[in-house]
Design a protein around this motif. Structure first.
Motif, PDB file in Angstrom:
ATOM      1  N   SER A  18      55.724 -18.304 -20.179  1.00 48.20           N
ATOM      2  CA  SER A  18      55.934 -17.751 -18.710  1.00 48.20           C
ATOM      3  C   SER A  18      54.763 -18.504 -17.931  1.00 48.20           C
ATOM      4  N   PRO A  19      55.435 -18.664 -16.813  1.00 45.59           N
ATOM      5  CA  PRO A  19      54.584 -19.359 -15.725  1.00 45.59           C
ATOM      6  C   PRO A  19      53.297 -18.401 -15.347  1.00 45.59           C
ATOM      7  N   PHE A  20      53.336 -17.134 -15.689  1.00 40.84           N
ATOM      8  CA  PHE A  20      52.238 -16.145 -15.565  1.00 40.84           C
ATOM      9  C   PHE A  20      51.362 -16.215 -16.727  1.00 40.84           C
ATOM     10  N   ASP A  21      51.842 -17.200 -17.841  1.00 40.57           N
ATOM     11  CA  ASP A  21      50.712 -16.940 -18.888  1.00 40.57           C
ATOM     12  C   ASP A  21      49.234 -17.298 -18.500  1.00 40.57           C
ATOM     13  N   ARG A  22      48.359 -16.782 -19.294  1.00 39.53           N
ATOM     14  CA  ARG A  22      47.036 -16.981 -18.934  1.00 39.53           C
ATOM     15  C   ARG A  22      46.837 -18.341 -19.019  1.00 39.53           C
ATOM     16  N   LEU A  23      47.434 -19.316 -20.077  1.00 44.29           N
ATOM     17  CA  LEU A  23      47.131 -20.710 -20.085  1.00 44.29           C
ATOM     18  C   LEU A  23      47.486 -21.247 -18.866  1.00 44.29           C
ATOM     19  N   MET A  24      48.463 -21.082 -18.278  1.00 44.55           N
ATOM     20  CA  MET A  24      49.031 -21.639 -16.800  1.00 44.55           C
ATOM     21  C   MET A  24      48.477 -21.380 -15.527  1.00 44.55           C
ATOM     22  N   THR A  25      47.463 -20.395 -15.531  1.00 44.73           N
ATOM     23  CA  THR A  25      47.022 -19.876 -14.391  1.00 44.73           C
ATOM     24  C   THR A  25      46.223 -20.794 -13.521  1.00 44.73           C
ATOM     25  N   ASP A  26      45.745 -21.888 -14.048  1.00 43.36           N
ATOM     26  CA  ASP A  26      44.874 -23.029 -13.308  1.00 43.36           C
ATOM     27  C   ASP A  26      45.316 -24.192 -13.717  1.00 43.36           C
ATOM     28  N   PRO A  27      46.252 -24.748 -12.642  1.00 45.34           N
ATOM     29  CA  PRO A  27      47.135 -25.941 -12.676  1.00 45.34           C
ATOM     30  C   PRO A  27      46.227 -27.225 -12.921  1.00 45.34           C
ATOM     31  N   MET A  28      44.931 -27.234 -12.179  1.00 40.37           N
ATOM     32  CA  MET A  28      44.219 -28.405 -12.403  1.00 40.37           C
ATOM     33  C   MET A  28      43.575 -28.249 -13.963  1.00 40.37           C
ATOM     34  N   ARG A  29      43.392 -27.264 -14.287  1.00 40.26           N
ATOM     35  CA  ARG A  29      42.546 -27.080 -15.732  1.00 40.26           C
ATOM     36  C   ARG A  29      43.825 -27.691 -16.870  1.00 40.26           C
ATOM     37  N   VAL A  30      44.995 -27.179 -16.482  1.00 37.21           N
ATOM     38  CA  VAL A  30      46.078 -27.599 -17.303  1.00 37.21           C
ATOM     39  C   VAL A  30      46.294 -29.030 -17.382  1.00 37.21           C
ATOM     40  N   ALA A  31      46.464 -29.451 -16.090  1.00 32.24           N
ATOM     41  CA  ALA A  31      46.721 -31.016 -15.888  1.00 32.24           C
ATOM     42  C   ALA A  31      45.404 -31.689 -16.601  1.00 32.24           C
ATOM     43  N   ARG A  32      44.043 -31.417 -16.678  1.00 29.63           N
ATOM     44  CA  ARG A  32      43.050 -32.088 -16.976  1.00 29.63           C
ATOM     45  C   ARG A  32      42.826 -31.987 -18.656  1.00 29.63           C
ATOM     46  N   LEU A  33      43.298 -30.789 -19.095  1.00 27.80           N
ATOM     47  CA  LEU A  33      43.331 -30.611 -20.615  1.00 27.80           C
ATOM     48  C   LEU A  33      44.518 -30.959 -21.518  1.00 27.80           C
ATOM     49  N   PHE A  34      45.491 -30.877 -20.629  1.00 26.73           N
ATOM     50  CA  PHE A  34      46.950 -31.040 -21.365  1.00 26.73           C
ATOM     51  C   PHE A  34      47.788 -32.372 -20.864  1.00 26.73           C
ATOM     52  N   ASP A  35      47.055 -32.920 -20.012  1.00 27.25           N
ATOM     53  CA  ASP A  35      47.885 -33.864 -19.311  1.00 27.25           C
ATOM     54  C   ASP A  35      49.275 -33.555 -18.779  1.00 27.25           C
ATOM     55  N   PHE A  36      49.536 -32.413 -18.055  1.00 35.34           N
ATOM     56  CA  PHE A  36      50.588 -31.686 -17.925  1.00 35.34           C
ATOM     57  C   PHE A  36      50.817 -31.249 -16.508  1.00 35.34           C
ATOM     58  N   ASP A  37      51.737 -32.052 -15.589  1.00 40.63           N
ATOM     59  CA  ASP A  37      51.965 -31.656 -14.446  1.00 40.63           C
ATOM     60  C   ASP A  37      52.596 -30.618 -14.085  1.00 40.63           C
ATOM     61  N   TYR A  38      52.243 -29.371 -13.338  1.00 32.54           N
ATOM     62  CA  TYR A  38      53.100 -28.282 -13.640  1.00 32.54           C
ATOM     63  C   TYR A  38      52.269 -27.341 -12.454  1.00 32.54           C
ATOM     64  N   LEU A  39      53.428 -27.072 -11.519  1.00 27.32           N
ATOM     65  CA  LEU A  39      53.104 -25.920 -10.429  1.00 27.32           C
ATOM     66  C   LEU A  39      54.230 -25.192 -10.396  1.00 27.32           C
ATOM     67  N   LEU A  40      53.641 -23.882 -10.167  1.00 26.87           N
ATOM     68  CA  LEU A  40      54.974 -22.842  -9.864  1.00 26.87           C
ATOM     69  C   LEU A  40      55.347 -23.143  -8.410  1.00 26.87           C
ATOM     70  N   GLU A  41      56.689 -23.104  -8.236  1.00 26.95           N
ATOM     71  CA  GLU A  41      57.320 -23.497  -6.927  1.00 26.95           C
ATOM     72  C   GLU A  41      58.193 -22.637  -6.425  1.00 26.95           C
ATOM     73  N   MET A  42      58.164 -21.237  -6.709  1.00 31.56           N
ATOM     74  CA  MET A  42      58.920 -20.468  -6.277  1.00 31.56           C
ATOM     75  C   MET A  42      58.641 -20.160  -4.693  1.00 31.56           C
ATOM     76  N   PHE A  43      57.431 -20.483  -4.302  1.00 31.66           N
ATOM     77  CA  PHE A  43      57.411 -20.078  -2.671  1.00 31.66           C
ATOM     78  C   PHE A  43      57.481 -21.496  -2.094  1.00 31.66           C
ATOM     79  N   LYS A  44      57.728 -22.648  -2.542  1.00 36.25           N
ATOM     80  CA  LYS A  44      57.879 -23.661  -1.879  1.00 36.25           C
ATOM     81  C   LYS A  44      59.402 -23.839  -1.463  1.00 36.25           C
ATOM     82  N   PRO A  45      59.623 -24.708   0.038  1.00 39.37           N
ATOM     83  CA  PRO A  45      61.049 -24.662   0.282  1.00 39.37           C
ATOM     84  C   PRO A  45      61.901 -25.548  -0.948  1.00 39.37           C
ATOM     85  N   VAL A  46      63.128 -25.267  -0.990  1.00 37.26           N
ATOM     86  CA  VAL A  46      64.096 -25.996  -1.897  1.00 37.26           C
ATOM     87  C   VAL A  46      63.718 -27.333  -1.864  1.00 37.26           C
TER      88      VAL A  46
END
Length: 116
Positions: A18-46
């Motif tokens: 889930s995007p709300f999994d505790r692992l995913m709550t800090d995108p900067m940490r996820v990027a640093r630890l996992f080299d993974f580009d991720y951001l929840l985009e539900m509030f961004k314009p299409v």
């Protein structure tokens, strides 16, 4: 004694997070630890979305390997799969494991996967 048992190389377990999994709550940490580009985009314009409105991270063993862009549609009971973003090209076994996990994920919600 030893009866010649074969060592079986197990494939890493694939899980859809889930995007709300505790692992995913800090995108900067996820990027640093996992080299993974991720951001929840539900509030961004299409037009500003890269991955999709509500993408689901894919975990394989201890690695984040991609994202699923899809959404639930209760009528008819489908999980509409728009695309799977592969951070690195999946091999055949990884693709099969991701597809199987996606089917199980949808079934858990009482849905069937409908691929675009």
């Amino acid at each position: 004694g030893n009866h010649g048992t074969l060592a079986v190389r197990r494939r890493p377990r694939v899980a859809i997070l889930s995007p709300f999994d505790r692992l995913m709550t800090d995108p900067m940490r996820v990027a640093r630890l996992f080299d993974f580009d991720y951001l929840l985009e539900m509030f961004k314009p299409v037009e500003q979305r890269i991955w999709g409105q509500f993408t689901l991270p894919i975990l394989s063993g201890e690695r984040l390997i991609g994202k699923i862009d899809g959404r639930s549609d209760r009528d008819p009971a489908r999980f509409l799969l728009h695309r799977i973003h592969e951070d690195a090209a999946f091999d055949r076994a990884t693709r099969a494991a991701v597809d199987a996990e996606l089917d199980a994920f949808a079934a858990w919600m009482g849905l069937e996967v409908a691929r675009d």
